[in-house]
Design a protein around this motif. Sequence first.
Motif, mmCIF file in Angstrom:
data_model
loop_
_atom_site.group_PDB
_atom_site.id
_atom_site.type_symbol
_atom_site.label_atom_id
_atom_site.label_comp_id
_atom_site.label_asym_id
_atom_site.label_seq_id
_atom_site.Cartn_x
_atom_site.Cartn_y
_atom_site.Cartn_z
ATOM 1 N N UNK A 1 -31.701 -5.812 -67.556
ATOM 2 C CA UNK A 1 -30.654 -5.525 -66.580
ATOM 3 C C UNK A 1 -30.541 -4.014 -66.418
ATOM 4 N N UNK A 2 -29.940 -3.573 -65.310
ATOM 5 C CA UNK A 2 -29.754 -2.147 -65.072
ATOM 6 C C UNK A 2 -28.901 -1.545 -66.185
ATOM 7 N N UNK A 3 -27.894 -2.280 -66.625
ATOM 8 C CA UNK A 3 -27.033 -1.809 -67.713
ATOM 9 C C UNK A 3 -27.834 -1.567 -68.988
ATOM 10 N N UNK A 4 -28.734 -2.500 -69.320
ATOM 11 C CA UNK A 4 -29.576 -2.342 -70.511
ATOM 12 C C UNK A 4 -30.533 -1.158 -70.362
ATOM 13 N N UNK A 5 -31.075 -0.976 -69.160
ATOM 14 C CA UNK A 5 -31.974 0.146 -68.910
ATOM 15 C C UNK A 5 -31.248 1.478 -69.079
ATOM 16 N N UNK A 6 -30.016 1.548 -68.569
ATOM 17 C CA UNK A 6 -29.225 2.777 -68.708
ATOM 18 C C UNK A 6 -28.888 3.041 -70.169
ATOM 19 N N UNK A 7 -28.598 1.988 -70.911
ATOM 20 C CA UNK A 7 -28.310 2.147 -72.338
ATOM 21 C C UNK A 7 -29.541 2.671 -73.078
ATOM 22 N N UNK A 8 -30.718 2.174 -72.712
ATOM 23 C CA UNK A 8 -31.964 2.645 -73.338
ATOM 24 C C UNK A 8 -32.215 4.111 -73.006
ATOM 25 N N UNK B 1 -29.983 6.316 -72.384
ATOM 26 C CA UNK B 1 -29.014 7.084 -73.177
ATOM 27 C C UNK B 1 -29.509 7.223 -74.615
ATOM 28 N N UNK B 2 -30.052 6.147 -75.193
ATOM 29 C CA UNK B 2 -30.579 6.186 -76.558
ATOM 30 C C UNK B 2 -31.696 7.206 -76.690
ATOM 31 N N UNK B 3 -32.484 7.353 -75.636
ATOM 32 C CA UNK B 3 -33.611 8.282 -75.654
ATOM 33 C C UNK B 3 -33.199 9.709 -75.342
ATOM 34 N N UNK B 4 -31.907 9.921 -75.048
ATOM 35 C CA UNK B 4 -31.416 11.264 -74.768
ATOM 36 C C UNK B 4 -31.782 11.765 -73.385
ATOM 37 N N UNK B 5 -32.052 10.853 -72.480
ATOM 38 C CA UNK B 5 -32.418 11.234 -71.116
ATOM 39 C C UNK B 5 -31.160 11.589 -70.322
ATOM 40 N N UNK B 6 -31.347 12.314 -69.228
ATOM 41 C CA UNK B 6 -30.232 12.639 -68.349
ATOM 42 C C UNK B 6 -30.647 12.397 -66.906
ATOM 43 N N UNK C 1 -38.731 6.189 -64.707
ATOM 44 C CA UNK C 1 -38.282 7.325 -65.532
ATOM 45 C C UNK C 1 -38.417 6.979 -67.018
ATOM 46 N N UNK C 2 -38.063 5.762 -67.397
ATOM 47 C CA UNK C 2 -38.194 5.340 -68.801
ATOM 48 C C UNK C 2 -39.662 5.293 -69.242
ATOM 49 N N UNK C 3 -40.499 4.788 -68.387
ATOM 50 C CA UNK C 3 -41.920 4.669 -68.735
ATOM 51 C C UNK C 3 -42.601 6.022 -68.842
ATOM 52 N N UNK C 4 -42.100 7.008 -68.130
ATOM 53 C CA UNK C 4 -42.762 8.312 -68.072
ATOM 54 C C UNK C 4 -41.971 9.449 -68.698
ATOM 55 N N UNK C 5 -40.985 9.126 -69.504
ATOM 56 C CA UNK C 5 -40.174 10.195 -70.086
ATOM 57 C C UNK C 5 -40.957 10.989 -71.120
#
Length: 85
Positions: free
Chosen positions: A54-61, A63-68, A81-85
């Motif tokens: 879900x979008x909520x789970x993706x946003x939580x992930x 946040x865990x990775x320290x992304x902005x 963005x998650x795949x290429x951070x």
Amino acid sequence: MPNSSIKNEKMYEDLRREGNSKEKAARISNAAAAQGKSSVGRRGGQSGSYDDWTVSDLKQRAKQLGMSGYSHLTKGKLIDKLRNH
């Protein structure tokens, strides 16, 4: 210049050239140096696809990775963005 926290510099550089993030390349190369390449290779690929999250789970992930800069993104762009951070 060699990095003392990277245990397998050649593998790290190869992974970076393939487009992997610094964090992912370091994690894979250090695991391979500690446990052997074949052991690390067998273990990978068991995580579910971000497309099923879900979008909520993706946003939580993110946040865990320290992304902005992810709060306004669509699901597809957030996955990229998650795949290429």
